[in-house]
Design a protein around this motif. Structure first.
Motif, short mmCIF file in Angstrom:
data_model
loop_
_atom_site.label_atom_id
_atom_site.label_comp_id
_atom_site.label_asym_id
_atom_site.label_seq_id
_atom_site.Cartn_x
_atom_site.Cartn_y
_atom_site.Cartn_z
N UNK A 257 0.84 -1.21 0.00
CA UNK A 257 0.00 0.00 0.00
C UNK A 257 0.87 1.25 0.00
N UNK A 258 0.41 2.28 -0.70
CA UNK A 258 1.22 3.50 -0.87
C UNK A 258 1.61 4.12 0.46
N UNK A 480 -16.95 0.07 -10.80
CA UNK A 480 -15.55 -0.24 -10.48
C UNK A 480 -15.44 -1.17 -9.29
N UNK A 481 -16.19 -0.85 -8.20
CA UNK A 481 -16.07 -1.69 -7.01
C UNK A 481 -17.45 -2.22 -6.62
N UNK A 482 -17.44 -3.04 -5.58
CA UNK A 482 -18.68 -3.67 -5.14
C UNK A 482 -18.84 -5.05 -5.76
N UNK A 489 -13.92 -8.64 -10.59
CA UNK A 489 -13.66 -9.53 -11.73
C UNK A 489 -12.16 -9.60 -12.04
N UNK A 490 -11.46 -8.48 -11.88
CA UNK A 490 -10.02 -8.45 -12.17
C UNK A 490 -9.18 -8.93 -10.99
N UNK A 491 -9.88 -9.15 -9.83
CA UNK A 491 -9.21 -9.65 -8.64
C UNK A 491 -8.09 -8.72 -8.15
N UNK A 492 -8.39 -7.41 -8.13
CA UNK A 492 -7.44 -6.45 -7.57
C UNK A 492 -8.21 -5.47 -6.69
N UNK A 493 -7.47 -4.73 -5.86
CA UNK A 493 -8.07 -3.75 -4.96
C UNK A 493 -8.70 -2.61 -5.78
N UNK A 498 -8.37 1.95 -9.74
CA UNK A 498 -8.57 3.35 -10.11
C UNK A 498 -7.24 4.03 -10.42
N UNK A 499 -6.21 3.70 -9.60
CA UNK A 499 -4.88 4.29 -9.84
C UNK A 499 -4.37 3.90 -11.22
N UNK A 500 -4.51 2.61 -11.58
CA UNK A 500 -4.03 2.15 -12.89
C UNK A 500 -4.86 2.76 -14.02
N UNK A 501 -6.17 2.88 -13.80
CA UNK A 501 -7.02 3.49 -14.83
C UNK A 501 -6.62 4.93 -15.07
N UNK A 502 -6.31 5.64 -14.00
CA UNK A 502 -5.90 7.03 -14.13
C UNK A 502 -4.60 7.13 -14.91
#
Length: 513
Positions: A257-258, A480-482, A489-493, A498-502
């Motif tokens: 985590x950051x 995105x979540x929920x 579905x992508x099995x990530x936090x 959101x960080x990667x999408x940005x």
């Protein structure tokens, strides 16, 4: 009041030598001398010429004794004054603690009130190791008689301080050893020391590069898709290097985590933040005289990249909450499946750090480009999995199954092949392995057709990732979540997604509308 010097020496010596924990010993001395010498506070300090600091290591007053390490930086011109004090008497009386350039700096650090102070130099075998100081509010309280008494306890105080500092260092090393033992025990639970399968076939050129760079201290950057075995190649570089007897510390930069990156990589001091109950050494400190492997280095936040650059340039770190740099002797191997050049141009990765870690890049080819390795990999994974699963038999590969594996493109690379072998073992029920769930194309493509097909697909990993995320967002109607969201579905936090999408320029939320 006339004080018997022999009795004073005896009573003070008994107390200062009563414990290796110097804070307890000095507190007992304080309780005794406050009835003999005007005393508001006692403290001991040592001079560190390497760092150029005066370190107060213990204090004692009415509240008790406290062991600590409070460093006061000493400017070069004041250090000259400090060195000149070697020719002064063993005990000095200052009417004002702020009148001397050295004690003035220490007093400012402690925010001490103006007061008189008596300073006794602690000497062992002709070497000054520190000072024993007694402070009292007001002026003209200390007399030459007090100075003579204070000079009497120079030697026992010096011995007690020296023994206590060595005892502290012993406890610190014991804590480090215990910490290392816990860490290494945890590491042993994970797979270690695996051989590089395909070293004489599809990975032959890669291993040649490994053998060239391994004996050198140069940083190495491993480039390749997810699942190609970058960690094994990093391990091979370490094992073939002159550091092979040292630690090999692995860090998945994308899994931290950051908010915890600095603590995990560089460690923290006790009390540095809420929850920091003990001193913690970071991964870089653990890798001293060995190798650190930074997997997914492209996931490091910019503030951690800045600190990493300092490690590469200065070969030193600083713990969170620490005040002094710590020298480290390490070799850095980095790995990524991302296009760092694109990240540099977009401002997501430091350009100076990129050129520092990219001294010797090694490109690890995907499995589809080294299919000659598939037969030996399948054999290796069958042997490995039957041991892990405790199977009493070793099944064969069914006729035609290997052709099916060779025809498949393996987007998940070696990791996907390993999972396919494990799945086949679970389903085979003692029969030959079929790999029926591997989807074969209508006909095996030639090498040239494979190349042409590759050229028609997006060649940028970022573009592939962005396209896949958009596809999943279409399935989830932008959620995105929920439950049944894209992150699930992508099995990530969700925050990581959101960080990667940005970073990839994939809109979400209101921007997607």
């Amino acid at each position: 009041m006339k004080i018997d010097e022999k009795e004073f020496f005896r009573e003070f010596t008994l107390r200062i030598c009563s414990s290796l924990e110097i804070e307890k010993a000095l507190w007992r001395c304080f309780q005794y001398i406050r009835d003999v010498i005007p005393t508001d506070e006692l403290f001991m300090a040592v001079y560190d010429p390497g760092l150029g600091t005066v370190d107060v290591v213990v204090t004692a007053d009415m509240k008790g004794g406290v062991a600590q390490t409070i460093k006061t930086p000493i400017p070069p011109e004041v250090r000259e004054h400090l060195e000149s004090l070697r020719h002064d008497p063993d005990v000095r009386i200052l009417d004002d603690i702020y009148e001397d350039p050295v004690t003035k700096l220490v007093a400012k650090t402690f925010k001490a009130p103006r007061s008189q102070v008596m300073i006794g130099r602690l000497i062992i075998e002709g070497e000054i190791i520190g000072a024993l100081c007694v402070r009292s509010g007001g002026r003209e309280k200390y007399t030459p008689d007090h100075a003579r008494l204070w000079a009497l306890v120079n030697e026992p105080s010096a011995v007690a301080l020296s023994n206590s500092l060595k005892y502290r260092e012993l406890l610190r090393l014991k804590e480090i050893l215990s910490d290392d033992n816990r860490y290494l025990q945890a590491e042993l639970r994970h797979k270690v020391g695996e051989e590089v399968i395909g070293a004489n076939f599809g990975l032959k050129e890669v291993m040649q590069e490994v053998r060239h760079v391994a004996p050198l201290p140069s940083p190495v950057l491993l480039l390749g898709e997810t699942g190609t075995g970058k960690e094994l190649i990093a391990g091979a570089i370490h094992n073939l290097s002159l550091r092979s007897r040292g630690p090999f510390i692995k860090v998945n930069c994308g899994a931290i985590p950051e908010t915890l990156v600095d603590s995990e990589l560089f460690g923290h001091e006790k009390g540095a933040f809420t929850g920091a109950l003990n001193l913690k050494r970071g991964r870089f400190e653990r890798a001293h005289e060995g190798t650190i492997f930074l997997d997914e280095i492209g996931e490091l936040p910019l503030h951690a990249q800045t600190r990493l650059l300092r490690v590469l340039q200065e070969r030193e770190i600083e713990r969170v909450g620490g005040t002094a740099p710590i020298k480290v002797d390490i070799r850095i191997i980095s790995a990524t499946n991302r296009n760092l050049e694109t990240m540099v141009s977009e401002g997501h990765f430091r350009e100076d750090l990129y050129y520092r870690i990219r001294v010797f890049p090694i490109i690890i080819p995907p499995l589809r480009n080294r299919k000659s390795d598939i037969p030996i990999l399948v054999h290796h994974f069958i042997q490995k999995k039957i041991q892990e699963m405790g199977l009493p038999w070793m099944p064969a590969v069914a006729p035609g199954a290997l052709d099916r594996l060779l025809a498949y493109r393996w987007p998940g690379n070696v990791r996907e092949l390993e999972n396919a072998v494990e799945r086949a073992l679970i389903l085979c029920e003692g029969k030959p392995l079929q790999f029926d769930d591997i989807a074969s194309p209508p006909a095996a493509l030639s090498l040239q057709e494979n190349i042409e097909q590759d050229r028609q697909q997006p060649l940028s990993l970022d573009e592939v990732n962005a396209r896949h995320i958009r596809k999943v967002l279409q399935i989830t109607a932008g959620r995105v979540e929920g439950k049944e969201g894209a992150a699930e579905l992508l099995k990530i936090n969700p925050g990581t997604l959101r960080h990667r999408m940005k970073m990839l320029g994939v809109p979400f939320g209101r921007r997607a509308k």
